[in-house]
Write an enzyme that holds these catalytic residues in place. Structure first.
Site, short mmCIF file in Angstrom:
data_model
loop_
_atom_site.label_atom_id
_atom_site.label_comp_id
_atom_site.label_asym_id
_atom_site.label_seq_id
_atom_site.Cartn_x
_atom_site.Cartn_y
_atom_site.Cartn_z
N GLY A 159 30.82 68.40 -29.56
CA GLY A 159 29.69 68.79 -28.73
C GLY A 159 28.65 69.54 -29.56
O GLY A 159 28.89 69.91 -30.72
N GLY A 195 25.46 72.61 -29.26
CA GLY A 195 24.80 73.66 -28.48
C GLY A 195 23.50 74.06 -29.14
O GLY A 195 23.07 73.47 -30.13
N VAL A 241 30.09 71.72 -32.63
CA VAL A 241 31.54 71.90 -32.54
C VAL A 241 32.22 70.57 -32.91
O VAL A 241 31.89 69.52 -32.34
CB VAL A 241 31.98 72.35 -31.14
CG1 VAL A 241 33.49 72.58 -31.12
CG2 VAL A 241 31.25 73.62 -30.73
N LYS A 282 33.62 75.37 -35.16
CA LYS A 282 32.26 75.63 -34.70
C LYS A 282 31.42 76.01 -35.91
O LYS A 282 31.74 76.97 -36.63
CB LYS A 282 32.26 76.76 -33.67
CG LYS A 282 30.96 76.91 -32.91
CD LYS A 282 31.15 77.83 -31.71
CE LYS A 282 29.94 77.81 -30.80
NZ LYS A 282 30.16 78.58 -29.56
N ASP A 311 28.06 84.55 -19.74
CA ASP A 311 27.70 83.12 -19.71
C ASP A 311 28.88 82.28 -19.23
O ASP A 311 29.20 81.24 -19.81
CB ASP A 311 27.23 82.66 -21.08
CG ASP A 311 26.39 81.38 -21.02
OD1 ASP A 311 25.86 81.08 -19.93
OD2 ASP A 311 26.26 80.70 -22.04
#
Length: 535
Positions: A20, A22, A27, A42, A135
């Protein structure tokens, strides 16, 4: 581009695939070459390398998660920087709650409650250590091999004392759809802000919708501040009243109207009628304020008791250090799999495919008053028989409720619409063959329907192709789509499981052809493929 690290080695970690992306980081799934285990790696995006604010936030996330030890908080294994690439290595949990919701729409209440227990327990530990997350949302909730929630991404975390929702540059931090009212207003936060975000997350997971949404962050923030939260049961009527009341309490506008702390939230979730049987009738850690949620007559258990005991120890230690009395007041990204509505019914009945509906409540049974002197009769349920099969051990869902894995055969209540899904739950986020959907309408009582769902997971296939200007084609032998890529991308390309003809072509070179079988558990090392190119 995120694929710049695919196939490369960062420190002792060999990067195998992208999980993924961000705003600040990418990641990856990687292999720890010393321990020979998979990890989540990450990596800070290159454009932020050398920027103090970005690197500080990145390091703070690692340091915060590393000191929070709990089964429902992601475990940090390593932190480092190699050749300008700052990285954090964590336990690998490829599936997120956000990904699961993108596949399923919404989840059954018992599963939502079970996940909520894990998230609330993680928050209780974080708050007891003086940390608020700021978050909490589905994309930051990982799912482990047992389907339990694991809280990740402490990039916005702050100490409880003096924590603000506004950055040094006067930006409101967090995700607007999951803002607490005080977070939207830029006020000082405590752990009850995380509990509000937990309420939004549970609402989204149970109903398939957000309580507040809008065209921009300002419109959403105003709703969090001014508009009363809708009832989850107004969206999905079959949710229990107890669950509905608990979520609405989490979504209270005033922090004082929510649970005082995450420990009380754990209590309330464990006391719901749809809580896991092992978590019910535990000794309550909060007070009589949650007595309305108590469900007598069910068995006690052990693992949640141990979980809560760990949490209590942390809370108690924090209280002692501060000299307090009593409990303190503490407070998306990936591409979804494309829905393929092609199914092969083996009877004359042809299902009609359409968009899934959120409301899956069966219609009420029709009742008529019996004649005087006659014996009352109960309405006979109207049934249809389904025989469902799915390849690759996919999970089968009927009206958003899991009914089996790979095979389901049995009678179900007749409804105007029967929504059917087959999902390979552990498939990578951009695997387009991991889901098949259909909707059956126009059925009559006694009908029998047989459906076969051809779903396939995906695995990374790796070739090191020479020359560099070659094109590589994976031509499916199973009726699927072909995949074409460049030589530099063939070092890691995601391919659905199945049989293929591999064809490599390049100018002034002889074409290379081979038959391959793509399956799970393949080699992580790129296979050399050198073409013959006469001078």
């Amino acid at each position: 581009m995120p694929d710049r690290y695919l196939g490369r080695t960062i420190g002792k970690y060999r990067v195998t695939r992208l999980l993924g992306a961000g705003a600040y980081s990418w990641v990856y799934e990687a292999v720890d070459q010393d321990l020979e285990i998979p990890v989540a790696l990450k990596v800070l995006r290159p454009e932020y390398a050398g920027q103090d604010a970005a690197e500080t936030r990145f390091k703070r996330e690692a340091a915060t998660a590393a000191r929070l030890r709990h089964p429902n908080i992601v475990t940090v294994r390593d932190v480092g920087q190699v050749d300008g690439a700052a990285f954090v290595a964590m336990d690998l949990h490829p599936l997120t709650l956000g990904r699961r919701l993108s596949l399923m729409g919404r989840l059954p209440e018992p599963e939502v409650v079970r996940l909520g227990l894990g998230i609330a327990a993680a928050l209780a530990t974080a708050h007891a250590s003086g940390v608020i997350h700021r978050d909490i949302k589905p994309d930051n909730i990982l799912l482990d091999a047992d389907g339990e929630a694991v809280v990740a991404d402490f990039g916005l975390a702050r100490a409880l004392a003096g924590a603000s929702s506004v950055s040094a540059t006067n930006q409101v931090l967090g995700t607007p759809q999951y803002f607490s009212p005080e977070q939207a207003r830029g006020l000082e936060l405590d752990g009850r802000s995380d509990l509000y975000a937990l309420g939004v997350t549970l609402f989204r997971a149970a109903t398939g919708k957000l309580p507040f949404d809008g065209e921009d962050w300002y419109a959403v923030a105003r709703q969090h501040i001014e508009v009363p939260a809708p009832s989850p049961r107004s969206v999905v009527p079959e949710l229990t009243p107890e669950f509905d009341a608990m979520v609405l309490r989490l979504l209270a506008k005033e922090p004082g109207d929510r649970f005082a702390n995450a420990v009380q939230a754990v209590d309330a979730l464990a006391a719901l009628p749809t809580a896991p049987e092992r978590s019910v009738n535990l000794p309550r850690l909060a007070s009589a304020t949650i007595e309305a949620f108590r469900l007598p007559g069910r068995r006690r258990s052990g693992w949640v008791a141990a979980l809560l005991l760990i949490t209590l120890v942390g809370v108690f230690g924090w209280l002692v250090s501060r000299g307090g009395v009593g409990l303190p007041v503490i407070g998306e990204r990936v591409d979804s799999a494309l829905a393929d509505t092609t199914v092969r019914p083996t009877v004359a009945l042809t299902p009609t495919d359409s968009a899934p509906a959120v409301d899956t409540t069966p219609p009420p049974a029709t009742r008529t008053a019996p004649a005087v002197g006659s014996r009352p009769t109960r309405p006979v349920p109207r049934k249809v028989t389904l025989d469902l099969t799915a390849t690759d051990s996919a999970e089968l869902y009927l009206n958003n409720r899991q009914v089996g894995t790979a095979r389901f055969a049995g009678e179900v209540d007749l409804d105007e619409r029967l929504e059917l899904h087959a999902v390979v739950a552990d498939a990578p986020t951009n695997c387009r063959t991991a889901r098949r959907d259909t909707v059956l309408t126009g059925l009559k009582a006694g009908d029998r329907v047989t459906l076969a769902f051809a779903v396939r997971g995906c695995v990374p296939v790796r070739y090191k192709v020479q020359p560099n200007d070659a094109r590589v084609l994976f031509k499916s032998l199973d009726g699927g789509s072909s995949i074409e890529t460049r030589a530099d991308s063939a070092v890691s390309v995601l391919v659905p499981i199945g049989r293929y003809v591999l064809i490599a072509t390049a100018p002034r070179c002889l074409a290379y052809t081979d038959t391959i079988v793509v399956k799970r558990g393949g080699s992580t090392e790129p296979k050399p493929l050198k073409m013959i190119c006469p001078e």
